[in-house]
Design a protein around this motif. Structure first.
Motif, PDB file in Angstrom:
ATOM      1  N   THR A  25       0.848  -1.194   0.000  1.00  0.00           N
ATOM      2  CA  THR A  25       0.000   0.000   0.000  1.00  0.00           C
ATOM      3  C   THR A  25       0.884   1.246   0.000  1.00  0.00           C
ATOM      4  OG1 THR A  25      -1.754  -1.135   1.209  1.00  0.00           O
ATOM      5  CG2 THR A  25      -1.779   1.278   1.247  1.00  0.00           C
ATOM      6  N   HIS A  27       0.527   5.269   0.451  1.00  0.00           N
ATOM      7  CA  HIS A  27      -0.320   6.366   0.902  1.00  0.00           C
ATOM      8  C   HIS A  27       0.151   7.666   0.239  1.00  0.00           C
ATOM      9  CE1 HIS A  27      -2.236   3.912   4.045  1.00  0.00           C
ATOM     10  NE2 HIS A  27      -1.033   3.386   4.226  1.00  0.00           N
ATOM     11  N   CYS A  52       4.407   2.482  -7.144  1.00  0.00           N
ATOM     12  CA  CYS A  52       3.612   1.252  -6.995  1.00  0.00           C
ATOM     13  C   CYS A  52       3.821   0.343  -8.199  1.00  0.00           C
ATOM     14  CB  CYS A  52       2.140   1.617  -6.816  1.00  0.00           C
ATOM     15  SG  CYS A  52       1.031   0.209  -6.640  1.00  0.00           S
ATOM     16  N   THR A  59      -1.580  -1.061  -4.046  1.00  0.00           N
ATOM     17  CA  THR A  59      -2.683  -0.123  -3.894  1.00  0.00           C
ATOM     18  C   THR A  59      -2.158   1.264  -3.527  1.00  0.00           C
ATOM     19  OG1 THR A  59      -4.202  -1.866  -3.196  1.00  0.00           O
ATOM     20  CG2 THR A  59      -4.798   0.387  -2.622  1.00  0.00           C
ATOM     21  N   THR A  61      -3.437   4.701  -2.070  1.00  0.00           N
ATOM     22  CA  THR A  61      -4.601   5.052  -1.259  1.00  0.00           C
ATOM     23  C   THR A  61      -4.684   6.555  -1.000  1.00  0.00           C
ATOM     24  OG1 THR A  61      -4.614   2.904  -0.155  1.00  0.00           O
ATOM     25  CG2 THR A  61      -5.740   4.702   0.954  1.00  0.00           C
ATOM     26  N   GLU A  63      -6.878   8.975   1.470  1.00  0.00           N
ATOM     27  CA  GLU A  63      -7.761   8.880   2.624  1.00  0.00           C
ATOM     28  C   GLU A  63      -7.740  10.187   3.416  1.00  0.00           C
ATOM     29  OE1 GLU A  63      -6.334   5.535   4.810  1.00  0.00           O
ATOM     30  OE2 GLU A  63      -4.255   6.220   4.801  1.00  0.00           O
ATOM     31  N   ASN A  79      -3.885  -0.400  -8.196  1.00  0.00           N
ATOM     32  CA  ASN A  79      -5.248  -0.134  -7.744  1.00  0.00           C
ATOM     33  C   ASN A  79      -5.266   1.246  -7.089  1.00  0.00           C
ATOM     34  OD1 ASN A  79      -7.818  -0.117  -6.570  1.00  0.00           O
ATOM     35  ND2 ASN A  79      -7.177  -1.367  -4.831  1.00  0.00           N
ATOM     36  N   HIS A  81      -7.185   3.531  -4.837  1.00  0.00           N
ATOM     37  CA  HIS A  81      -8.244   3.310  -3.842  1.00  0.00           C
ATOM     38  C   HIS A  81      -8.609   4.637  -3.182  1.00  0.00           C
ATOM     39  CE1 HIS A  81     -10.575   0.925  -0.944  1.00  0.00           C
ATOM     40  NE2 HIS A  81     -10.148   1.789  -0.025  1.00  0.00           N
ATOM     41  N   ALA A  83     -10.595   6.077  -0.290  1.00  0.00           N
ATOM     42  CA  ALA A  83     -11.246   5.670   0.956  1.00  0.00           C
ATOM     43  C   ALA A  83     -12.547   6.445   1.160  1.00  0.00           C
ATOM     44  CB  ALA A  83     -10.303   5.904   2.135  1.00  0.00           C
ATOM     45  N   GLY A 128     -12.963   1.648  -3.837  1.00  0.00           N
ATOM     46  CA  GLY A 128     -13.169   2.380  -2.591  1.00  0.00           C
ATOM     47  C   GLY A 128     -14.539   3.017  -2.545  1.00  0.00           C
TER      48      GLY A 128
END
Length: 461
Positions: A25, A27, A52, A59, A61, A63, A79, A81, A83, A128
């Motif tokens: 993952t 971030h 990535c 993933t 992310t 968020e 991916n 994502h 959130a 997500g």
């Protein structure tokens, strides 16, 4: 279900189950992205995507925040994502966008810009329960003028005219879009071009920020599943099309809720390549102003082996419209096609009603319009177990209406104006079979329930 379609659906499921085995993952906040709704985070988020991809996939992310960005390009095994507590917002500055596979659409407008894009990529997804908002109102003419003044743009030619799609996938495969809320792009919401192995599931779309606000466009693409989606659009909700001579085929659409100001389920109008092995079932269409089910071949497409089954309609202009025409427009410098065909179309188990008189595009409305041309007839059409309620309103003068052929015109039911039948008007059809097709009118109507011209009917067995 045809064996070929079943095989591809099994293959699609296996492919998607195997997607994104890498669990790393990334971030975006670790890359300097700031979710304050102001900072442009294109570089930070793209760096996360690139890392990535380079490190084998995983993933990326977003968020806890509102992240503004320009074009982001997905790469293999990534991916993206969003959130539930996050939002990705399109920049209001046209200079923050990139165009991939630029083309000119049926309205003559240059297209290709996007917020999220992918070209020649595989094993990619957008997931997500968060929101992707295209900020499409920023591309309204008044706001573009304000942006030109703000940025002191000297050469304004073309500035802001290539309005960005929200999601755009070109020549890509093994694609999943799942659970996200897609909102307010400046143009189409989700466009798949010459792509395959596609799953769009549990997605909500609200797209009314600008013109040409389609929901999902499958364009010269194949092996796709769209299911359990809630789509509310200013233009077509789900549109199957071919802006290249390559076909769109092996498509399943099911259990979707659809509302549109132009057409809820539509084939065409861009229709150079063939469309076949398409199954649409168990959908609810409501408050639609421009047609419930529209099957249109006007640029050379051979449309065949289509099944539409289990459709509930509520307040829908022209529930069923099938048109074979001779417009023969070309796209992407392709050669002009010969006139296409429409055959082996099965529409069954459709129930519902049209809009009331004062909100109908054609007043008084009709339930079904099927039309080929004098030199190019539609093939085999089967209508079964269809119940439609209409408001009536037809006058004696409407029984004598002459319906224009308009073979080369844009194929829209409203251009044919009032029809001489309140239920079904069909012409230039080689084989029309109807079984348990019932039209109920709530007001007076002088027109016949059915008028057929140059049409061979087959009685059900």
């Amino acid at each position: 279900m045809p064996k070929t379609l079943y095989f591809y659906n099994v293959l699609l499921c296996l492919v998607l189950i195997g997607c994104h085995k890498n669990t790393h993952t990334y971030h975006v906040s670790d890359y300097g992205a700031i979710g304050d709704g102001k900072v442009i985070n294109t570089v930070a988020i793209q760096n996360a995507i690139d890392d990535c991809h380079t490190e084998g996939g995983g993933t990326v992310t977003l968020e806890n925040g509102n992240y503004v960005s320009g074009t982001l390009l997905l790469k293999d095994n990534v991916n993206l994502h969003i959130a539930e507590d996050a939002k990705l917002i399109g920049s209001s500055n046209p200079l923050d966008y990139q165009s991939i596979d630029t083309f000119t659409d049926a309205t003559g407008q240059e297209r290709g810009n996007c917020l999220i894009g992918a070209k020649n990529a595989a094993h990619i997804s957008v997931t997500g329960k968060g929101t992707i908002d295209g900020n499409g109102e920023a591309f309204l003419n008044k706001n573009i003028k304000a942006k030109i003044k703000e940025l002191n743009i000297i050469d304004t030619k073309g500035f802001g005219t290539n309005r960005p799609f929200l999601l755009r996938f070109v020549n890509s495969s093994q694609i999943k879009v799942q659970d996200v809320h897609l909102r307010q792009p400046a143009a189409w919401t989700c466009h798949f071009f010459e792509s395959n192995d596609i799953l769009v599931e549990n997605v909500t779309i609200y797209s009314h920020a600008h013109k040409n606000n389609d929901g999902i466009d499958l364009d010269s693409s194949y092996d796709a599943v769209i299911r359990n989606c809630d789509i509310n659009t200013g233009d077509d909700a789900i549109c199957l099309k071919t802006t290249s001579p390559k076909p769109t085929y092996n498509i399943q659409v099911s259990d979707c809720k659809l509302k549109s100001d132009w057409g809820s389920i539509k084939f065409g109008t861009e229709s150079m390549g063939d469309m076949y092995n398409i199954n649409i079932k168990n959908c609810y269409i409501y408050d639609t102003k421009g047609g419930g089910i529209k099957i249109l071949s006007v640029d050379g497409a051979n449309i065949h082996d289509i099944t539409v089954d289990g459709i509930q309609m509520d307040r829908v202009d022209m529930p069923i419209f099938i048109r074979l025409g001779e417009r023969l427009r070309t796209y992407r410098d392709a050669n002009k096609q010969d006139v296409g065909t429409i055959t082996n179309v099965f529409i069954k188990n459709v129930k519902g009603g049209t809009r009331v008189l004062d909100s109908s595009r054609v007043n008084p409305p009709s339930g079904i319009l099927i039309s080929g041309t004098p030199n190019h007839k539609i093939g085999n059409i089967v209508l079964e177990n269809i119940e439609l309620e209409l408001p009536g309103g037809g006058k004696e003068e409407h029984t004598m209406v002459r319906v224009e052929e308009d073979e080369t015109r844009y194929p829209e039911f409203s251009f044919f104006k009032v029809l001489p039948a309140y239920g079904l008007y069909g012409r230039h059809i080689d084989s029309l079979q109807s079984n348990k097709v019932v039209f109920t009118i709530t007001g007076n109507d002088k027109r016949d329930p059915q008028v057929l011209v140059d049409t061979h009917t087959i009685q059900p067995k």
